[in-house]
Design an enzyme around this catalytic site. Structure first.
Site, PDB file in Angstrom:
ATOM      1  N   CYS A 128       0.833  -1.199   0.000  1.00  0.00           N
ATOM      2  CA  CYS A 128       0.000   0.000   0.000  1.00  0.00           C
ATOM      3  C   CYS A 128       0.873   1.257   0.000  1.00  0.00           C
ATOM      4  O   CYS A 128       1.549   1.537  -0.978  1.00  0.00           O
ATOM      5  CB  CYS A 128      -0.957  -0.048   1.193  1.00  0.00           C
ATOM      6  SG  CYS A 128      -2.292   1.151   1.142  1.00  0.00           S
ATOM      7  N   HIS A 129       0.912   2.000   1.112  1.00  0.00           N
ATOM      8  CA  HIS A 129       1.766   3.188   1.236  1.00  0.00           C
ATOM      9  C   HIS A 129       3.159   2.848   1.767  1.00  0.00           C
ATOM     10  O   HIS A 129       4.003   3.727   1.880  1.00  0.00           O
ATOM     11  CB  HIS A 129       1.114   4.225   2.156  1.00  0.00           C
ATOM     12  CG  HIS A 129      -0.035   4.955   1.544  1.00  0.00           C
ATOM     13  ND1 HIS A 129      -1.280   4.392   1.430  1.00  0.00           N
ATOM     14  CD2 HIS A 129      -0.123   6.195   1.003  1.00  0.00           C
ATOM     15  CE1 HIS A 129      -2.101   5.271   0.859  1.00  0.00           C
ATOM     16  NE2 HIS A 129      -1.425   6.368   0.582  1.00  0.00           N
TER      17      HIS A 129
END
Length: 168
Positions: free
Chosen positions: A103-104
């Site tokens: 994800c991030h």
């Protein structure tokens, strides 16, 4: 059996920490939660899980770990501005340790400058950041390039976990 550290700060995506963490433990690996400070409760952004940091980033040594896992959510933003975190990730990469971000999570890799020339994926919202860091972006559930493993979202966790376990 490998030693696996999770780089964690408040606001991580709950399942992106919980599921890989449980999978590493179930596979018999030693897991350590590395936070900005030791002994601090770190809460997931959805509030379904919380963990206490086992050790602070300024006490940790790259040589003790085989892999570094970086869950997504808003936690990577807090981690990437910490010089010790960036140095730790750079050193882990130089030593060829597995570095996995979902994800991030790749934001920390971007700040450490380790995605240049690599194939990578991430949450779509940081796709341009990944490209600007010199990586080739692929919209796939998991991308493995050497020691670096990246995934997009919670739905990609099974592939993400599978590839980490394959590398260990």
């Amino acid at each position: 059996m490998a030693n696996v550290c999770f780089l964690l700060a408040d606001g991580y995506e709950d399942s992106e920490m919980k599921n890989p963490y449980e999978a590493m433990n179930e596979a018999g690996h030693n897991t350590v939660i590395v936070g900005l400070e030791k002994g601090v409760e770190l809460k997931g952004k959805k509030g379904t899980v919380s963990y206490v940091s086992d050790i602070s980033i300024n006490e940790v040594s790259v040589s003790e770990y085989n892999a570094v896992i970086i869950p997504g959510g808003s936690a990577p933003e807090a981690l990437r501005v910490n010089d010790e975190v960036i140095d730790f990730v750079k050193q882990a990469n130089e030593k060829g340790k597995v570095i996995a971000g979902i994800c991030h999570g790749p934001q920390v890799m971007i700040s450490a400058g380790i995605l240049k020339g690599k194939n990578s994926t991430s949450f779509i919202g940081i796709r341009d950041d990944v490209k600007n860091a010199g990586a080739t972006f692929s919209d796939e559930e998991v991308v493995v390039d050497g020691n670096i493993i990246t995934s997009r979202t919670p739905k990609d966790e099974p592939a993400f976990i599978r590839e980490i376990l394959n590398k260990l």
